[in-house]
Design a protein around this motif. Structure first.
Motif, mmCIF file in Angstrom:
data_model
loop_
_atom_site.group_PDB
_atom_site.id
_atom_site.type_symbol
_atom_site.label_atom_id
_atom_site.label_comp_id
_atom_site.label_asym_id
_atom_site.label_seq_id
_atom_site.Cartn_x
_atom_site.Cartn_y
_atom_site.Cartn_z
ATOM 1 N N GLU A 63 0.799 -0.924 0.365
ATOM 2 C CA GLU A 63 0.148 -0.089 -0.023
ATOM 3 C C GLU A 63 0.679 1.359 -0.268
ATOM 4 N N ARG A 64 1.847 1.276 0.920
ATOM 5 C CA ARG A 64 2.888 2.222 0.956
ATOM 6 C C ARG A 64 3.515 2.492 0.185
ATOM 7 N N PHE A 65 4.837 1.543 0.276
ATOM 8 C CA PHE A 65 6.002 1.354 -0.730
ATOM 9 C C PHE A 65 6.051 0.766 -1.905
ATOM 10 N N SER A 66 6.567 1.868 -2.662
ATOM 11 C CA SER A 66 6.991 1.989 -3.996
ATOM 12 C C SER A 66 8.382 1.893 -5.227
ATOM 13 N N ALA A 67 9.210 1.486 -5.822
ATOM 14 C CA ALA A 67 9.882 1.891 -6.040
ATOM 15 C C ALA A 67 10.449 1.217 -7.529
ATOM 16 N N GLN A 68 11.606 2.596 -7.937
ATOM 17 C CA GLN A 68 11.433 2.714 -9.565
ATOM 18 C C GLN A 68 12.916 2.625 -9.960
ATOM 19 N N MET A 69 13.571 2.522 -10.999
ATOM 20 C CA MET A 69 14.351 2.086 -11.455
ATOM 21 C C MET A 69 14.360 3.077 -12.816
ATOM 22 N N PRO A 70 14.295 4.560 -12.661
ATOM 23 C CA PRO A 70 14.334 5.075 -14.137
ATOM 24 C C PRO A 70 15.449 5.314 -15.009
ATOM 25 N N ASN A 71 16.538 4.918 -14.419
ATOM 26 C CA ASN A 71 17.851 4.850 -15.694
ATOM 27 C C ASN A 71 18.749 3.884 -14.463
ATOM 28 N N GLN A 72 19.764 3.245 -15.738
ATOM 29 C CA GLN A 72 20.316 2.418 -15.030
ATOM 30 C C GLN A 72 21.589 2.576 -13.152
ATOM 31 N N SER A 73 20.944 4.073 -13.561
ATOM 32 C CA SER A 73 22.201 4.673 -12.676
ATOM 33 C C SER A 73 21.946 5.320 -11.230
ATOM 34 N N HIS A 74 20.216 4.435 -11.387
ATOM 35 C CA HIS A 74 19.679 4.675 -9.686
ATOM 36 C C HIS A 74 18.359 4.582 -9.729
ATOM 37 N N SER A 75 18.052 4.242 -8.186
ATOM 38 C CA SER A 75 16.351 3.573 -8.101
ATOM 39 C C SER A 75 16.392 4.177 -7.124
ATOM 40 N N THR A 76 15.122 4.464 -7.089
ATOM 41 C CA THR A 76 14.218 5.299 -5.780
ATOM 42 C C THR A 76 13.679 4.173 -4.600
ATOM 43 N N LEU A 77 13.493 4.296 -3.910
ATOM 44 C CA LEU A 77 12.358 4.074 -2.532
ATOM 45 C C LEU A 77 11.201 4.583 -2.315
ATOM 46 N N LYS A 78 10.275 4.629 -2.470
ATOM 47 C CA LYS A 78 9.278 5.588 -1.767
ATOM 48 C C LYS A 78 8.231 5.409 -0.472
ATOM 49 N N ILE A 79 8.742 6.014 0.832
ATOM 50 C CA ILE A 79 7.446 5.683 1.749
ATOM 51 C C ILE A 79 6.777 6.748 1.704
ATOM 52 N N GLN A 80 5.908 5.937 1.587
ATOM 53 C CA GLN A 80 3.987 7.310 1.379
ATOM 54 C C GLN A 80 3.867 6.877 2.796
ATOM 55 N N SER A 81 3.416 8.246 3.511
ATOM 56 C CA SER A 81 2.385 7.884 4.893
ATOM 57 C C SER A 81 3.414 7.123 6.091
ATOM 58 N N THR A 82 4.385 7.657 5.848
ATOM 59 C CA THR A 82 5.331 6.810 7.326
ATOM 60 C C THR A 82 4.896 6.640 8.220
ATOM 61 N N GLN A 83 4.809 5.300 8.585
ATOM 62 C CA GLN A 83 4.431 4.949 10.176
ATOM 63 C C GLN A 83 6.041 4.801 11.289
ATOM 64 N N PRO A 84 5.269 4.317 12.571
ATOM 65 C CA PRO A 84 7.238 3.424 12.842
ATOM 66 C C PRO A 84 6.722 3.460 12.881
ATOM 67 N N GLN A 85 6.622 2.028 11.957
ATOM 68 C CA GLN A 85 7.385 0.452 12.050
ATOM 69 C C GLN A 85 8.009 0.337 10.350
ATOM 70 N N ASP A 86 7.918 1.500 10.292
ATOM 71 C CA ASP A 86 8.884 2.006 9.158
ATOM 72 C C ASP A 86 10.279 2.388 9.505
ATOM 73 N N SER A 87 10.772 2.296 10.314
ATOM 74 C CA SER A 87 11.915 2.742 11.166
ATOM 75 C C SER A 87 12.896 1.546 10.398
ATOM 76 N N ALA A 88 14.059 1.683 10.410
ATOM 77 C CA ALA A 88 14.808 0.205 10.176
ATOM 78 C C ALA A 88 15.757 0.902 9.236
ATOM 79 N N VAL A 89 17.133 0.448 8.731
ATOM 80 C CA VAL A 89 17.635 0.958 8.113
ATOM 81 C C VAL A 89 17.130 -0.278 6.324
ATOM 82 N N TYR A 90 17.712 1.145 5.155
ATOM 83 C CA TYR A 90 17.039 0.192 4.320
ATOM 84 C C TYR A 90 18.219 0.257 3.509
ATOM 85 N N LEU A 91 18.479 -0.866 2.966
ATOM 86 C CA LEU A 91 19.790 -1.888 1.827
ATOM 87 C C LEU A 91 19.929 -1.348 0.726
#
Lengths: 115, 108
Positions: A63-91
């Motif tokens: 529901e709240r997580f999405s990831a994209q890779m628009p080009n070969q040099s970068h990727s993004t991870l987007k978290i909408q409406s963040t919740q405390p349980q999303d707290s973590a190290v994202y690798l």
């Protein structure tokens, strides 16, 4: 070779805000992976791209997580409406070969804290 | 799906002693990597060893593919070896699954 670069290294957000994390894979690597690490759950697979195409997102909270890779040099991870349980190290990790045989190289991670 | 079990969960050694870490996995693996993570640090690849035996420095990994197990031997441990050692497996699906790790503490 600079290795896998992740930004920001640390991010603090309030509950309900959006967080976007960036990953620059090693140049020439065809596969990019996102993982989440917490003390309780350990390392959890989130999603994987090969040649920029999404291959497996079975670990992504839908529901709240999405990831994209628009080009070969970068990727993004987007978290909408963040919740405390999303707290973590994202690798983010990349590998040269996207066929289950490539050696993984990890970035230093983005530590997300949701207050 | 692939399950990866590591043992022991934790290990305390005196400096100079050897360590033997185990990794067992449930399905065929095309790649197996051992990683090291210092407290609060990132994951560093130690060895990539899908089969056979590999050495690097004081580390030796032996993977017996048909028995679905791998070991990591650390000889003459040092205090700087303290941290968490993780085994990671990938198969033809390319999804990499990690074990829960072995936390090693080497005392001076």
């Amino acid at each position: 070779n600079a290795g896998v670069i992740q930004t920001p290294r640390h991010k603090v957000t309030g509950k309900g805000q959006e967080a976007t994390l960036w990953c620059e894979p090693i140049s020439g690597h065809s596969a990019v992976f996102w993982y989440r690490q917490t003390i309780v759950q350990g390392l959890e697979f989130l999603t994987y791209f090969r040649n920029q195409a999404p291959i497996d997102d079975s670990g992504m909270p839908k529901e709240r997580f999405s990831a994209q890779m628009p080009n070969q040099s970068h990727s993004t991870l987007k978290i909408q409406s963040t919740q405390p349980q999303d707290s973590a190290v994202y690798l983010c990790a990349s590998s040269l070969v996207g066929r289950g045989t490539g050696q993984l190289y990890f970035g230093e991670g983005s530590k997300l804290t949701v207050l | 799906g692939q399950q990866v079990q590591q043992s022991p969960a934790s290990l305390v050694l005196q400096e100079g002693e050897n360590a033997e870490l185990q990794c067992n996995f449930s399905s065929t693996a095309t790649q197996l990597q051992w990683f090291y993570q210092s407290p609060g640090g990132s994951l560093v690849s130690l060895l990539s060893n899908p089969s056979g035996t590999k050495h690097t420095g004081r580390l030796t990994s032996t993977t017996v593919t048909k028995e679905r197990r791998s070991s990591l031997h650390i000889s003459s441990s040092q205090t700087t070896d303290s941290g968490t050692y993780l085994c990671a497996i990938s198969s033809n699906t390319n999804k990499v699954v990690f074990g829960t790790g072995t936390r090693l503490q080497v005392l001076p």
